[in-house]
Write a protein that holds these residues in place. Structure first.
Motif, PDB file in Angstrom:
ATOM      1  N   ARG A  13     -57.288  26.720   7.716  1.00 20.53           N
ATOM      2  CA  ARG A  13     -57.724  27.893   8.465  1.00 20.53           C
ATOM      3  C   ARG A  13     -58.039  27.520   9.898  1.00 20.53           C
ATOM      4  N   HIS A  14     -58.536  26.293  10.110  1.00 21.64           N
ATOM      5  CA  HIS A  14     -58.835  25.844  11.470  1.00 21.64           C
ATOM      6  C   HIS A  14     -57.543  25.557  12.241  1.00 21.64           C
ATOM      7  N   LEU A  15     -56.565  24.953  11.589  1.00 25.89           N
ATOM      8  CA  LEU A  15     -55.348  24.537  12.282  1.00 25.89           C
ATOM      9  C   LEU A  15     -54.562  25.726  12.817  1.00 25.89           C
ATOM     10  N   VAL A  16     -54.543  26.819  12.076  1.00 23.56           N
ATOM     11  CA  VAL A  16     -53.733  27.948  12.518  1.00 23.56           C
ATOM     12  C   VAL A  16     -54.365  28.690  13.686  1.00 23.56           C
ATOM     13  N   THR A  17     -55.550  28.291  14.126  1.00 27.90           N
ATOM     14  CA  THR A  17     -56.175  28.921  15.292  1.00 27.90           C
ATOM     15  C   THR A  17     -56.127  28.028  16.516  1.00 27.90           C
ATOM     16  N   THR A  18     -55.465  26.863  16.417  1.00 28.95           N
ATOM     17  CA  THR A  18     -55.394  25.984  17.593  1.00 28.95           C
ATOM     18  C   THR A  18     -54.510  26.611  18.644  1.00 28.95           C
ATOM     19  N   GLN A  19     -54.712  26.179  19.919  1.00 30.37           N
ATOM     20  CA  GLN A  19     -53.985  26.789  21.030  1.00 30.37           C
ATOM     21  C   GLN A  19     -52.477  26.620  20.890  1.00 30.37           C
ATOM     22  N   ARG A  20     -52.057  25.416  20.531  1.00 30.29           N
ATOM     23  CA  ARG A  20     -50.632  25.144  20.425  1.00 30.29           C
ATOM     24  C   ARG A  20     -50.377  24.643  19.017  1.00 30.29           C
ATOM     25  N   ARG A  21     -49.796  25.462  18.190  1.00 31.51           N
ATOM     26  CA  ARG A  21     -49.761  25.208  16.751  1.00 31.51           C
ATOM     27  C   ARG A  21     -48.534  24.410  16.346  1.00 31.51           C
ATOM     28  N   VAL A  22     -48.438  23.191  16.827  1.00 27.84           N
ATOM     29  CA  VAL A  22     -47.359  22.296  16.444  1.00 27.84           C
ATOM     30  C   VAL A  22     -47.966  20.921  16.169  1.00 27.84           C
ATOM     31  N   LEU A  23     -47.763  20.420  14.949  1.00 25.80           N
ATOM     32  CA  LEU A  23     -48.395  19.172  14.524  1.00 25.80           C
ATOM     33  C   LEU A  23     -47.395  18.334  13.740  1.00 25.80           C
ATOM     34  N   SER A  24     -47.629  17.039  13.748  1.00 31.57           N
ATOM     35  CA  SER A  24     -46.782  16.140  12.964  1.00 31.57           C
ATOM     36  C   SER A  24     -47.297  16.070  11.525  1.00 31.57           C
ATOM     37  N   GLY A  25     -46.448  15.544  10.655  1.00 31.58           N
ATOM     38  CA  GLY A  25     -46.874  15.364   9.273  1.00 31.58           C
ATOM     39  C   GLY A  25     -48.063  14.440   9.168  1.00 31.58           C
ATOM     40  N   ALA A  26     -48.125  13.395  10.024  1.00 31.33           N
ATOM     41  CA  ALA A  26     -49.252  12.459   9.991  1.00 31.33           C
ATOM     42  C   ALA A  26     -50.547  13.164  10.387  1.00 31.33           C
ATOM     43  N   GLN A  27     -50.474  14.050  11.373  1.00 25.55           N
ATOM     44  CA  GLN A  27     -51.675  14.775  11.792  1.00 25.55           C
ATOM     45  C   GLN A  27     -52.129  15.747  10.721  1.00 25.55           C
ATOM     46  N   LEU A  28     -51.180  16.402  10.069  1.00 26.61           N
ATOM     47  CA  LEU A  28     -51.552  17.302   8.979  1.00 26.61           C
ATOM     48  C   LEU A  28     -52.211  16.523   7.843  1.00 26.61           C
ATOM     49  N   LYS A  29     -51.663  15.356   7.533  1.00 25.32           N
ATOM     50  CA  LYS A  29     -52.236  14.532   6.458  1.00 25.32           C
ATOM     51  C   LYS A  29     -53.671  14.144   6.785  1.00 25.32           C
ATOM     52  N   HIS A  31     -55.725  15.853   8.247  1.00 23.91           N
ATOM     53  CA  HIS A  31     -56.565  17.033   8.045  1.00 23.91           C
ATOM     54  C   HIS A  31     -56.521  17.512   6.591  1.00 23.91           C
ATOM     55  N   GLY A  32     -56.074  16.634   5.699  1.00 21.50           N
ATOM     56  CA  GLY A  32     -56.124  16.966   4.285  1.00 21.50           C
ATOM     57  C   GLY A  32     -54.949  17.748   3.776  1.00 21.50           C
ATOM     58  N   VAL A  33     -53.857  17.836   4.563  1.00 22.33           N
ATOM     59  CA  VAL A  33     -52.678  18.586   4.143  1.00 22.33           C
ATOM     60  C   VAL A  33     -51.609  17.583   3.718  1.00 22.33           C
ATOM     61  N   SER A  34     -51.305  17.537   2.459  1.00 17.76           N
ATOM     62  CA  SER A  34     -50.306  16.597   1.961  1.00 17.76           C
ATOM     63  C   SER A  34     -48.909  17.040   2.379  1.00 17.76           C
ATOM     64  N   ALA A  35     -47.944  16.137   2.251  1.00 20.94           N
ATOM     65  CA  ALA A  35     -46.557  16.478   2.567  1.00 20.94           C
ATOM     66  C   ALA A  35     -46.074  17.614   1.682  1.00 20.94           C
ATOM     67  N   ALA A  36     -46.461  17.585   0.395  1.00 21.99           N
ATOM     68  CA  ALA A  36     -46.042  18.656  -0.524  1.00 21.99           C
ATOM     69  C   ALA A  36     -46.638  19.991  -0.114  1.00 21.99           C
ATOM     70  N   ALA A  37     -47.932  19.961   0.306  1.00 16.15           N
ATOM     71  CA  ALA A  37     -48.583  21.208   0.731  1.00 16.15           C
ATOM     72  C   ALA A  37     -47.930  21.757   1.991  1.00 16.15           C
ATOM     73  N   ALA A  38     -47.551  20.857   2.906  1.00 17.82           N
ATOM     74  CA  ALA A  38     -46.896  21.304   4.135  1.00 17.82           C
ATOM     75  C   ALA A  38     -45.552  21.949   3.819  1.00 17.82           C
ATOM     76  N   GLN A  39     -44.789  21.341   2.915  1.00 14.53           N
ATOM     77  CA  GLN A  39     -43.501  21.909   2.544  1.00 14.53           C
ATOM     78  C   GLN A  39     -43.663  23.257   1.845  1.00 14.53           C
ATOM     79  N   GLU A  40     -44.734  23.392   1.071  1.00 10.13           N
ATOM     80  CA  GLU A  40     -45.007  24.667   0.393  1.00 10.13           C
ATOM     81  C   GLU A  40     -45.264  25.765   1.417  1.00 10.13           C
ATOM     82  N   GLN A  41     -45.968  25.420   2.504  1.00 11.05           N
ATOM     83  CA  GLN A  41     -46.228  26.395   3.567  1.00 11.05           C
ATOM     84  C   GLN A  41     -44.939  26.805   4.282  1.00 11.05           C
ATOM     85  N   CYS A  42     -43.912  25.915   4.223  1.00  5.27           N
ATOM     86  CA  CYS A  42     -42.651  26.169   4.925  1.00  5.27           C
ATOM     87  C   CYS A  42     -41.593  26.822   4.031  1.00  5.27           C
ATOM     88  N   ARG A  43     -41.974  27.256   2.845  1.00  2.00           N
ATOM     89  CA  ARG A  43     -41.010  27.899   1.947  1.00  2.00           C
ATOM     90  C   ARG A  43     -40.491  29.181   2.604  1.00  2.00           C
TER      91      ARG A  43
END
Length: 358
Positions: A13-29, A31-43
């Motif tokens: 919820r915090h990440l989607v309010t950042t000024q520029r919403r582009v992050l790497s997989g390492a940065q998402l990880k 913040h507690g977002v696994s690779a599988a969770a990130a891919q699920e968001q991209c379905r």
């Protein structure tokens, strides 16, 4: 305490309010977002999308020009593990505090170059970021990444010192120009970029020609023609600054742009300014360093040295000024000329020369 317990997904919820919403997989990880969770968001129909390998856009719409820029930097730059825990600070365009932020960048071993860099440097002749088909970035030659989609990698044996613009590492103007020109076949577009570089005070012609020479671009006729225009532009600007130096420095007026000859003898060469009563000449060095990169192997350099030595044997003091010196230290150059004029009374009389319009 169980150190293997996964982090809560609440940071989403915090990440989607950042000024520029582009992050790497390492940065998402981080913040507690696994690779599988990130891919699920991209379905299909999901709230996120993967715009480049390992780089995610945290909204479903098309990326902005700045988001594309940062996506390429995240894709091509190295991501040290110690930096992965923090979301990079990416100040919004026009942020009044951006210029005062710490001169650091989360991107390592990567610099924006080419047309994108010229846009960031403020070139009016460069297109907006969003209209670019590719964002060019300089990376070390040893990187194994490949160009993909809108990310185009330009490999280099060594990276220049970056210019940080709002935290973005950007190649200096001469290098960015060379990388842009390498991709352009439109002679008019090349001419506009080179002319703006000099007219806008971004750099001097010599530094541009050095980069074009190093990139082996001067074999292209449309680039050579643009360089000739650039050198003419640079010389005109340098002459204007020389006039201003004399006027603002309180120097007596010389005769401008003249040829010197011995009475009934050979042509001695042209000078940009000459004070006949003091036998002092000023010559602007606007040589293009095409051979030997302006060093002693340059035929024009050898020709200049021979002319200067000949004039000085005749008792004429020659003050050598480059466009860069006029741009960066005009008062100091005026002082040098003033000293030469004042010292003329202490020298032996110079040989009589004929002064002719050039």
């Amino acid at each position: 305490m169980n150190h293997n317990t996964p982090l809560s997904p609440r940071p989403l919820r915090h990440l989607v309010t950042t000024q520029r919403r582009v992050l790497s997989g390492a940065q998402l990880k981080a913040h507690g977002v696994s690779a599988a969770a990130a891919q699920e968001q991209c379905r299909a129909g999901g709230p996120w999308q993967q715009v480049l390998p390992g780089v995610f856009l945290l909204h479903p719409g098309p990326p902005t020009g700045e988001e594309r820029l940062h996506a390429v930097l995240l894709y091509a730059g190295r991501s040290p593990q110690r930096r992965a825990a923090a979301v990079p600070v990416q100040p919004a365009a026009g942020d009044p505090h951006a210029a005062h932020s710490a001169p650091t960048t989360p991107y390592t071993d990567v610099l924006v170059t080419g047309l994108a860099a010229l846009t960031l440097h403020g070139f009016s002749a460069a297109p907006p970021l969003l209209s670019l088909d590719h964002v060019d970035v300089l990376v070390p030659r040893t990187r194994r990444l490949r160009s993909t989609d809108f990310a185009r990698l330009v490999r280099s044996p060594g990276l220049p010192v970056p210019v940080l613009l709002d935290g973005v590492p950007v190649a200096p103007v001469p290098r960015a120009l060379a990388d842009a020109v390498a991709q352009l076949s439109d002679a008019e577009a090349v001419r506009r970029l080179l002319t703006e570089a000099v007219r806008g005070g971004h750099c001097d012609p010599a530094s541009v020609v050095r980069e074009l020479t190093a990139a082996r671009l001067l074999t292209r006729p449309h680039v050579t023609a643009a360089v000739d225009s650039l050198l003419a532009e640079g010389r005109a600007i340098a002459e204007d600054r020389l006039y201003a130096m004399v006027r603002e420095g309180g120097l007596e007026d010389p005769v401008w742009n003249v040829d010197l000859r011995l009475p009934g003898g050979p042509h001695l060469g042209g000078v940009d300014a000459y004070w006949p009563d003091h036998a002092v000449a000023v010559e602007l060095d606007t040589r293009a360093p095409r051979v030997g990169l302006g060093g002693e192997d340059d035929p024009l350099f050898s020709q200049y040295v021979r002319k200067r030595e000949h004039l000085e044997r005749l008792g004429i003091t020659v003050v050598h000024i480059t466009p860069r010196k006029l741009r960066e230290s005009i008062e100091q150059q005026a002082a040098v000329v003033r000293t030469a004029l004042m010292a003329s009374g202490d020298r032996d009389p110079a040989a009589h020369v004929v002064v002719l319009p050039r």
